[in-house]
Write an enzyme that holds these catalytic residues in place. Sequence first.
Site, PDB file in Angstrom:
ATOM      1  N   GLU A 151      -9.369  -2.317  -4.953  1.00  0.00           N
ATOM      2  CA  GLU A 151      -8.542  -2.460  -4.520  1.00  0.00           C
ATOM      3  C   GLU A 151      -7.389  -1.351  -3.228  1.00  0.00           C
ATOM      4  OE1 GLU A 151      -5.228  -0.403  -4.641  1.00  0.00           O
ATOM      5  OE2 GLU A 151      -6.625   1.691  -5.400  1.00  0.00           O
ATOM      6  N   PHE A 152      -6.872  -2.153  -2.843  1.00  0.00           N
ATOM      7  CA  PHE A 152      -6.145  -1.307  -1.468  1.00  0.00           C
ATOM      8  C   PHE A 152      -4.109  -1.340  -1.302  1.00  0.00           C
ATOM      9  CE2 PHE A 152     -10.475  -3.338   0.056  1.00  0.00           C
ATOM     10  CZ  PHE A 152     -10.950  -1.445   0.435  1.00  0.00           C
ATOM     11  N   LEU A 153      -3.956  -1.642  -2.323  1.00  0.00           N
ATOM     12  CA  LEU A 153      -2.536  -2.020  -3.208  1.00  0.00           C
ATOM     13  C   LEU A 153      -2.204  -0.754  -2.419  1.00  0.00           C
ATOM     14  CD1 LEU A 153      -3.669  -3.372  -6.828  1.00  0.00           C
ATOM     15  CD2 LEU A 153      -2.871  -4.825  -4.502  1.00  0.00           C
ATOM     16  N   ARG A 154      -0.151  -0.259  -1.356  1.00  0.00           N
ATOM     17  CA  ARG A 154       0.063   0.232  -1.440  1.00  0.00           C
ATOM     18  C   ARG A 154       0.997   0.091  -2.148  1.00  0.00           C
ATOM     19  NH1 ARG A 154       1.833  -1.600   3.955  1.00  0.00           N
ATOM     20  NH2 ARG A 154       1.502  -3.582   3.595  1.00  0.00           N
ATOM     21  N   ASN A 208      -9.077   4.702   3.009  1.00  0.00           N
ATOM     22  CA  ASN A 208      -8.052   5.847   2.079  1.00  0.00           C
ATOM     23  C   ASN A 208      -8.615   7.287   3.019  1.00  0.00           C
ATOM     24  OD1 ASN A 208      -7.493   4.427   0.817  1.00  0.00           O
ATOM     25  ND2 ASN A 208      -6.892   5.444  -1.249  1.00  0.00           N
ATOM     26  N   ALA A 252       4.243  11.112  11.585  1.00  0.00           N
ATOM     27  CA  ALA A 252       4.547  12.612  11.546  1.00  0.00           C
ATOM     28  C   ALA A 252       5.373  13.202  10.138  1.00  0.00           C
ATOM     29  CB  ALA A 252       4.419  13.410  13.088  1.00  0.00           C
ATOM     30  N   CYS A 260      -3.201   8.455  -5.071  1.00  0.00           N
ATOM     31  CA  CYS A 260      -3.941   8.317  -4.818  1.00  0.00           C
ATOM     32  C   CYS A 260      -5.072   8.818  -3.190  1.00  0.00           C
ATOM     33  CB  CYS A 260      -4.484   6.702  -3.976  1.00  0.00           C
ATOM     34  SG  CYS A 260      -4.247   5.026  -4.805  1.00  0.00           S
TER      35      CYS A 260
HETATM   36  C1  UDX Z   1      -2.550   3.445  -0.309  1.00  0.00           C
HETATM   37  C2  UDX Z   1      -3.423   3.406   0.268  1.00  0.00           C
HETATM   38  O1  UDX Z   1      -2.972   3.021   1.427  1.00  0.00           O
HETATM   39  C3  UDX Z   1      -3.720   1.811  -0.277  1.00  0.00           C
HETATM   40  O2  UDX Z   1      -4.514   0.934   0.530  1.00  0.00           O
HETATM   41  C4  UDX Z   1      -5.182   2.858  -1.656  1.00  0.00           C
HETATM   42  O3  UDX Z   1      -5.395   1.702  -2.262  1.00  0.00           O
HETATM   43  C5  UDX Z   1      -3.562   3.265  -2.505  1.00  0.00           C
HETATM   44  O4  UDX Z   1      -3.534   4.090  -2.084  1.00  0.00           O
HETATM   45  P1  UDX Z   1      -0.083   4.519  -1.185  1.00  0.00           P
HETATM   46  O5  UDX Z   1      -0.414   5.047  -2.256  1.00  0.00           O
HETATM   47  O6  UDX Z   1       0.826   3.087  -2.351  1.00  0.00           O
HETATM   48  O7  UDX Z   1      -1.803   3.636  -0.833  1.00  0.00           O
HETATM   49  O8  UDX Z   1       0.706   4.942   0.057  1.00  0.00           O
HETATM   50  P2  UDX Z   1       0.847   4.926   1.697  1.00  0.00           P
HETATM   51  O9  UDX Z   1       1.681   3.836   1.768  1.00  0.00           O
HETATM   52  O10 UDX Z   1      -0.247   4.500   1.986  1.00  0.00           O
HETATM   53  O11 UDX Z   1       1.520   6.057   1.814  1.00  0.00           O
HETATM   54  C6  UDX Z   1       0.542   6.962   1.336  1.00  0.00           C
HETATM   55  C7  UDX Z   1       0.674   8.222   2.079  1.00  0.00           C
HETATM   56  O12 UDX Z   1       1.215   8.938   3.196  1.00  0.00           O
HETATM   57  C8  UDX Z   1       2.642   8.166   1.425  1.00  0.00           C
HETATM   58  O13 UDX Z   1       2.759   9.965   0.939  1.00  0.00           O
HETATM   59  C9  UDX Z   1       3.651   8.510   3.123  1.00  0.00           C
HETATM   60  O14 UDX Z   1       4.942   8.871   3.381  1.00  0.00           O
HETATM   61  C10 UDX Z   1       2.168   8.677   3.559  1.00  0.00           C
HETATM   62  N1  UDX Z   1       2.569   8.510   5.173  1.00  0.00           N
HETATM   63  C11 UDX Z   1       1.757   7.230   5.674  1.00  0.00           C
HETATM   64  C12 UDX Z   1       2.566  10.022   6.269  1.00  0.00           C
HETATM   65  O15 UDX Z   1       2.649  10.212   5.410  1.00  0.00           O
HETATM   66  N2  UDX Z   1       2.325   8.661   7.655  1.00  0.00           N
HETATM   67  C13 UDX Z   1       2.003   7.438   7.845  1.00  0.00           C
HETATM   68  O16 UDX Z   1       2.185   7.241   8.888  1.00  0.00           O
HETATM   69  C14 UDX Z   1       1.529   6.680   6.582  1.00  0.00           C
END
Ligand code: UDX
Length: 437
Positions: A151-154, A208, A252, A260
């Site tokens: 899965e790649f769900l956010r 990831n 940043a 995840c």
């Molecule tokens: C992630 C992956 O994107 C998804 O494909 C995977 O299956 C599950 O893990 P998710 O954990 O829901 O999804 O969050 P995501 O939107 O990817 O953000 C992860 C973390 O990175 C958050 O804490 C976010 O604040 C941080 N982040 C994200 C940053 O600090 N900077 C960014 O540019 C992007």
Amino acid sequence: MKIAIIGAGYVGLVTGACFANLGNRVYCIDSDRKKVEALAKGRITIYEPGLQEMVKHNLGEGRLSFSTNIKTAVKKSDIIFICVGTPSKDNGEANLLDIENVSREIAKNVDSYKLIVEKSTVPVETGEWVKKTINAFRKKNVKFDVASNPEFLREGTAIEDFMRPDRIVIGVESGRAKKILFELYKPLNAPIVVTDIKSAEIIKHASNSFLATKISFINAISVICEKAGADIEKVAKGVGLDRRIGRGFLSAGIGFGGSCFPKDLSAFIHIADRLGYRFGLLEEVEKINEEQKARITGKISQLIWNIPGKTIGVLGLSFKPNTDDIRNAPAIDIIERLLRQGAKIKTYDPKAMQKTKKVFSGPDKKKSVIFCRDAYETARGSECLLILTDWNEFKELDFKRLKKLLKQPIIIDGRNIYDPSEMKRLGFVYTGIGRHI
Ligand code: UDX
């Protein structure tokens, strides 16, 4: 198609609801009886936009049901998705005990051809173990296939991500398994990448890890920007507009969190190590992520001097906006650090207060963390305001009002949601991540 989803956690629930919405008959199984009872009434315990409505609708249409009975679900289904959790062990390695137990249960109940699909994020070679386990424990000598379909769900956009994916990855070993999964995903009209099982497993961890690397990379550049007097927002834009690099995941901030990235990263480092490769790059990605949290507390003491006894206003608790999830949330870690240094905390988050209250419910911490109604109550009497999650509602606050409520007009923006010169114009002492005024 008839589908069993084993594990009605975040991934299982979204996957089950979405497959039901596409017209399939979905049997969602979870061992937690209380959870199943709530879900059967359409009550979900997580906040995910659109999910509650989708679950209710499909329950009503008779396409979705919830139960603890894995046996019946296996017998009735053609495809079985394994969506149980793979938590981290103390050493960071993935704990696959639930996957093993579920595989044994499936094995005991298969009575005709089944396609067994791993959906949870698992280390490479888990597919092999699932296959071995089913072969060892199946009671009937029926055919089966194992496939990997990560899965790649956010969180926060999980339904959209399911319905409109960039790609679907399927790792298969037989034409039959491939045909079934193509048929199942046909309505989504998305590109499908077909691989062997091990490659599909690695695609998930590599994706990831790469995204986490992008975040730590830009956070490291933000440190250079601060030291040199440059602006990370402009740097990220200039870098990200190169299509080979891309704009995404170059914000940043205070570091990545969630259920995840931190877990998958350390699991991947472990697998690499087990396979005989020390993944130093990813070790550094983890290290930079930890340092970002320490750096923010350093900024506070630079601005308010001594932390002990001071009240710090914290806006945002969830690991990112549009979710109530606080698993590995940088905000929780930062609050813990501030409490250890003797600070008092006033805080507000639009969705994550309930879950955070449980974390700080001990007698010592209960007194030191005050949960507020909104941003203004948080600011009242606080020494400074700390932005830890980039919720939209924090982007448009009444700053004049905030300024009057705060003891000192200091904003420390851990997500760079404000414009530094605008903040200066409004009379705030403002500091973000990797930018100067
Ligand atoms: C992630 C992956 O994107 C998804 O494909 C995977 O299956 C599950 O893990 P998710 O954990 O829901 O999804 O969050 P995501 O939107 O990817 O953000 C992860 C973390 O990175 C958050 O804490 C976010 O604040 C941080 N982040 C994200 C940053 O600090 N900077 C960014 O540019 C992007």
